[in-house]
Write an enzyme that holds these catalytic residues in place. Structure first.
Site, PDB file in Angstrom:
ATOM      1  CG  HIS A 166      -6.678  -8.213   1.452  1.00 26.41           C
ATOM      2  ND1 HIS A 166      -6.881  -8.673   0.167  1.00 26.41           N
ATOM      3  CD2 HIS A 166      -6.384  -6.890   1.335  1.00 26.41           C
ATOM      4  CE1 HIS A 166      -6.712  -7.672  -0.688  1.00 26.41           C
ATOM      5  NE2 HIS A 166      -6.415  -6.593  -0.005  1.00 26.41           N
ATOM      6  CE  LYS A 213      -6.303  -0.195   4.679  1.00 29.47           C
ATOM      7  NZ  LYS A 213      -7.608  -0.409   4.016  1.00 29.47           N
ATOM      8  CG  HIS A 271      -4.444   0.584  -4.019  1.00 30.76           C
ATOM      9  ND1 HIS A 271      -3.824   0.613  -2.784  1.00 30.76           N
ATOM     10  CD2 HIS A 271      -5.448  -0.316  -3.902  1.00 30.76           C
ATOM     11  CE1 HIS A 271      -4.438  -0.221  -1.964  1.00 30.76           C
ATOM     12  NE2 HIS A 271      -5.428  -0.807  -2.619  1.00 30.76           N
ATOM     13  CE1 TYR A 317      -6.198  -7.166  -7.007  1.00 27.55           C
ATOM     14  CE2 TYR A 317      -6.542  -8.176  -4.868  1.00 27.55           C
ATOM     15  CZ  TYR A 317      -6.190  -7.081  -5.640  1.00 27.55           C
ATOM     16  OH  TYR A 317      -5.844  -5.904  -5.029  1.00 27.55           O
ATOM     17  NE  ARG A 368      -3.578  -2.102   2.880  1.00 28.48           N
ATOM     18  CZ  ARG A 368      -3.355  -3.208   3.593  1.00 28.48           C
ATOM     19  NH1 ARG A 368      -2.179  -3.368   4.203  1.00 28.48           N
ATOM     20  NH2 ARG A 368      -4.281  -4.135   3.711  1.00 28.48           N
ATOM     21  NE  ARG A 425      -2.960  -3.518  -1.268  1.00 29.19           N
ATOM     22  CZ  ARG A 425      -2.600  -4.318  -0.247  1.00 29.19           C
ATOM     23  NH1 ARG A 425      -1.329  -4.609  -0.058  1.00 29.19           N
ATOM     24  NH2 ARG A 425      -3.510  -4.809   0.579  1.00 29.19           N
TER      25      ARG A 425
END
Length: 295
Positions: A267, A170, A241, A276, A146, A244
């Site tokens: 994630h 995150k 992004h 994806y 990210r 990514r």
């Protein structure tokens, strides 16, 4: 409890749980709008009911807000009331059963492997800034980082012995990521010749430095990527992004399973990673339509 106290307490809770400053700021804006609306209706935090949240969401949609925007604002309200229930300031979460509007299926931007090669190899290695940009974008694509993770990297993040990068994602969740050889080579060149030239203060620990010797910002990364995207004559709108997204899509095309990709991307939920599979299916349909004689 009034709105000012409720929002301040929730912000402190988000900070304590490691939420990024940008996330907290976005929540503050969204919840500020809701609290202003609720105040105009004469509602304190404890007065809000399911029908009020539903009416607020409908009002946003009627005013022309995009489904994604409405969904984001409802998620912020849900988060606030989840906290208030947890600390026993309210008895239930009025946003819990309010359904978010259906978002349009917008697939992420993905560069082909050839486009990625063209982008990265177009960046020369003559100046400290070019060395930095090549290392930064090689690493971003090699590890699927990210933008926030790129700028938060410190000098010792990559262990060249184990060929692993230590990333803080995150929610302050740490993960160790394998790093490809081209990214390692680019980073070694940058550390040997580029970073030393950019370093103004020996106490600065950031891996990637601006021309004034400070830690880069997200906008710096976006701006520099835009420059090299134009140099490579790629379509506009390639964001950090997108690198990514390209990382994840190329792994999937190469045979990696979703669980592995989920771990690499950091994630929390496999459902986030499943986008994806839709990208890959869309590419298959396009290839079929362009190649099959009776498509």
């Amino acid at each position: 409890m009034n709105w000012t106290d409720a929002l301040a307490a929730y912000d402190r809770d988000l900070r304590a749980r490691g939420s990024a400053e940008r996330t907290r700021r976005a929540y503050g804006v969204d919840l500020g709008g809701f609290s202003e609306w609720a105040g105009e209706q004469g509602l304190d935090p404890g007065d809000v009911r399911h029908r009020d949240v539903r009416r607020y969401g409908a009002g946003l949609s009627n005013a022309g807000a995009a489904p994604a925007t409405v969904a984001r604002k409802l998620a912020a309200i849900r988060g606030l009331y989840g906290y208030l229930v947890r600390v026993e300031k309210v008895g239930s979460n009025p946003a819990e059963l309010v359904s978010s509007p259906k978002r349009s299926e917008k697939l992420p931007t993905v560069l082909s492997t050839e486009q990625m090669r063209s982008l990265l190899e177009r960046i020369p290695a003559r100046t400290p800034l070019e060395l930095r940009d090549r290392a930064m974008l090689e690493l971003a694509y090699s590890c699927g980082l990210r933008c926030e993770e790129i700028v938060n990297l410190d000098e010792g993040a990559l262990d060249f012995e184990t060929e692993q990068l230590r990333v803080l994602g995150k929610g302050q969740k740490e993960r160790l990521l394998p790093v490809g050889e081209p990214a390692q080579r680019a980073l070694r060149r940058y550390l040997d010749k580029g970073r030393r030239a950019l370093l103004a203060d020996p106490r600065e620990g950031a891996l990637f430095l601006s021309k004034s010797g400070r830690r880069l910002s997200n906008s710096d990364v976006t701006r520099r990527l835009g420059l090299w995207t134009r140099e490579a004559a790629l379509a506009a709108g390639v964001s950090p992004h997108a690198l990514r997204h390209s990382f994840a899509t190329h792994l999937l095309e190469g045979g990696a399973d979703l669980r592995t990709i989920q771990e690499l991307l950091g994630h929390a939920s496999i459902s986030t990673t499943q986008v994806y599979t839709r990208v890959d299916a869309a590419r298959l349909r396009d290839t079929y339509a362009a190649s099959h004689p009776r498509a």
